[in-house]
Scaffold this motif. Sequence first.
Motif, short mmCIF file in Angstrom:
data_model
loop_
_atom_site.label_atom_id
_atom_site.label_comp_id
_atom_site.label_asym_id
_atom_site.label_seq_id
_atom_site.Cartn_x
_atom_site.Cartn_y
_atom_site.Cartn_z
N LYS A 1 -2.69 -4.72 0.31
CA LYS A 1 -1.43 -3.99 0.22
C LYS A 1 -1.55 -3.01 -0.91
CE LYS A 1 1.46 -6.96 3.23
NZ LYS A 1 2.76 -7.56 3.22
N ILE A 2 -0.61 -2.08 -0.81
CA ILE A 2 -0.88 -0.93 -1.92
C ILE A 2 0.86 -0.47 -1.99
CG2 ILE A 2 -1.81 0.81 -1.07
CD1 ILE A 2 -2.90 1.51 -3.99
N SER A 3 1.46 -0.57 -2.85
CA SER A 3 2.94 -0.09 -3.14
C SER A 3 2.90 1.17 -4.06
CB SER A 3 3.78 -1.09 -3.38
OG SER A 3 3.50 -1.61 -4.48
N LYS A 4 1.86 1.53 -4.94
CA LYS A 4 1.80 2.40 -6.09
C LYS A 4 1.34 3.67 -5.75
CE LYS A 4 1.44 -1.71 -9.14
NZ LYS A 4 0.42 -2.44 -10.06
N ALA A 5 2.07 4.72 -6.15
CA ALA A 5 1.51 6.09 -5.82
C ALA A 5 0.26 6.21 -6.73
CB ALA A 5 2.45 7.12 -6.02
N LEU A 6 -0.76 6.30 -6.30
CA LEU A 6 -2.15 6.65 -7.23
C LEU A 6 -2.73 7.68 -6.72
CD1 LEU A 6 -3.62 2.84 -7.16
CD2 LEU A 6 -2.18 4.05 -9.05
N THR A 7 -3.33 8.42 -7.66
CA THR A 7 -4.21 9.49 -7.19
C THR A 7 -5.85 9.28 -7.45
OG1 THR A 7 -2.86 11.43 -8.39
CG2 THR A 7 -5.07 12.11 -7.94
N ILE A 8 -6.62 9.36 -6.11
CA ILE A 8 -7.85 8.97 -6.07
C ILE A 8 -8.74 9.95 -6.23
CG2 ILE A 8 -9.43 7.68 -4.66
CD1 ILE A 8 -7.19 5.99 -5.21
N GLU A 9 -9.65 10.20 -7.15
CA GLU A 9 -10.81 11.20 -7.52
C GLU A 9 -11.92 10.64 -7.33
OE1 GLU A 9 -9.68 13.16 -10.88
OE2 GLU A 9 -7.76 13.84 -9.86
N SER A 10 -12.97 11.41 -6.68
CA SER A 10 -14.23 11.27 -6.68
C SER A 10 -14.95 9.85 -6.12
CB SER A 10 -15.00 11.32 -8.39
OG SER A 10 -14.70 12.62 -8.57
N ILE B 1 -2.77 4.36 1.13
CA ILE B 1 -2.56 4.99 -0.16
C ILE B 1 -1.72 6.07 0.15
CG2 ILE B 1 -3.87 6.75 -1.88
CD1 ILE B 1 -6.09 4.97 -1.33
N GLU B 2 -1.70 6.97 1.15
CA GLU B 2 -0.77 7.98 1.27
C GLU B 2 0.77 7.46 1.81
OE1 GLU B 2 -2.75 10.29 4.37
OE2 GLU B 2 -3.72 11.43 2.63
N LYS B 3 0.77 6.16 2.42
CA LYS B 3 2.08 5.79 2.74
C LYS B 3 2.79 5.29 1.44
CE LYS B 3 4.19 2.28 5.66
NZ LYS B 3 4.12 1.18 6.38
N ALA B 4 1.97 5.00 0.25
CA ALA B 4 2.57 4.66 -0.83
C ALA B 4 2.71 5.85 -1.66
CB ALA B 4 1.70 3.57 -1.51
N GLY B 5 2.50 6.87 -1.19
CA GLY B 5 2.69 8.31 -2.14
C GLY B 5 1.63 8.58 -2.85
N GLY B 6 0.66 8.01 -2.64
CA GLY B 6 -0.74 8.60 -3.47
C GLY B 6 -1.49 9.83 -2.69
N THR B 7 -2.36 9.96 -3.39
CA THR B 7 -3.05 11.50 -2.82
C THR B 7 -5.06 10.93 -3.03
OG1 THR B 7 -3.08 12.56 -5.01
CG2 THR B 7 -1.54 12.98 -3.05
N GLN B 8 -5.43 11.75 -2.37
CA GLN B 8 -6.82 11.64 -2.60
C GLN B 8 -7.37 13.02 -2.83
OE1 GLN B 8 -9.38 10.71 0.76
NE2 GLN B 8 -11.36 10.69 -0.21
N LYS B 9 -8.21 13.20 -3.96
CA LYS B 9 -8.68 14.59 -4.09
C LYS B 9 -10.06 14.68 -4.21
CE LYS B 9 -4.92 15.94 -7.26
NZ LYS B 9 -4.68 16.36 -8.67
N LEU C 1 -6.44 -2.04 -6.58
CA LEU C 1 -6.09 -1.02 -6.99
C LEU C 1 -4.65 -1.24 -7.46
CD1 LEU C 1 -7.25 2.08 -4.83
CD2 LEU C 1 -8.60 1.04 -6.87
N GLU C 2 -3.85 -2.07 -6.42
CA GLU C 2 -2.52 -2.40 -6.82
C GLU C 2 -2.39 -3.27 -8.00
OE1 GLU C 2 1.50 -3.25 -5.92
OE2 GLU C 2 0.12 -1.93 -5.05
N LYS C 3 -3.54 -4.37 -8.02
CA LYS C 3 -3.38 -5.22 -9.21
C LYS C 3 -3.72 -4.70 -10.48
CE LYS C 3 -5.67 -9.64 -10.38
NZ LYS C 3 -6.59 -10.62 -10.46
N TYR C 4 -4.75 -3.96 -10.49
CA TYR C 4 -5.37 -3.12 -11.92
C TYR C 4 -4.64 -1.84 -12.34
CZ TYR C 4 -8.37 -7.13 -11.81
OH TYR C 4 -9.03 -8.22 -11.80
N PHE C 5 -3.97 -1.07 -11.55
CA PHE C 5 -3.60 0.37 -12.12
C PHE C 5 -1.88 0.29 -11.79
CE2 PHE C 5 -7.83 1.03 -10.67
CZ PHE C 5 -8.18 1.87 -11.77
N GLN C 6 -1.49 1.27 -12.80
CA GLN C 6 0.01 1.65 -12.59
C GLN C 6 0.25 2.69 -11.82
OE1 GLN C 6 2.22 -0.59 -14.12
NE2 GLN C 6 0.22 -1.83 -14.47
N ALA C 7 1.55 2.87 -10.98
CA ALA C 7 1.90 4.09 -10.71
C ALA C 7 1.73 5.26 -11.31
CB ALA C 7 3.62 3.87 -10.18
N GLY C 8 0.97 6.40 -10.60
CA GLY C 8 0.77 7.56 -11.34
C GLY C 8 -0.67 7.51 -12.16
#
Length: 75
Positions: free
Chosen positions: A47-56, A67-75, A9-16
């Motif tokens: 490791k992950i440092s980007k805030a991502l939203t995880i869905e489904s 994920i939460e430590k990096a500011g992300g959330t799970q829905k 996720l860290e490699k392929y996605f951008q913050a947000g």
Amino acid sequence: LASINVDALEKYFQAGDVVTPKALVKIGIVDNIKGRVPEVKILGRGKISKALTIESCTVSKSAKEKIEKAGGTQK
């Protein structure tokens, strides 16, 4: 069921970004199984440092903590 780690996720996605099984298939991290988008489990290796939203997606305890430590959330 397809499994990926937070380092992917860290490699392929951008913050947000919103991470969904369909998004993972679209960028080529996960392949369709029998012509369908598979269920995805996110595991905690790396490791992950980007805030991502995880869905489904199913998320392991260690991955959720990272994920939460990096500011992300799970829905």
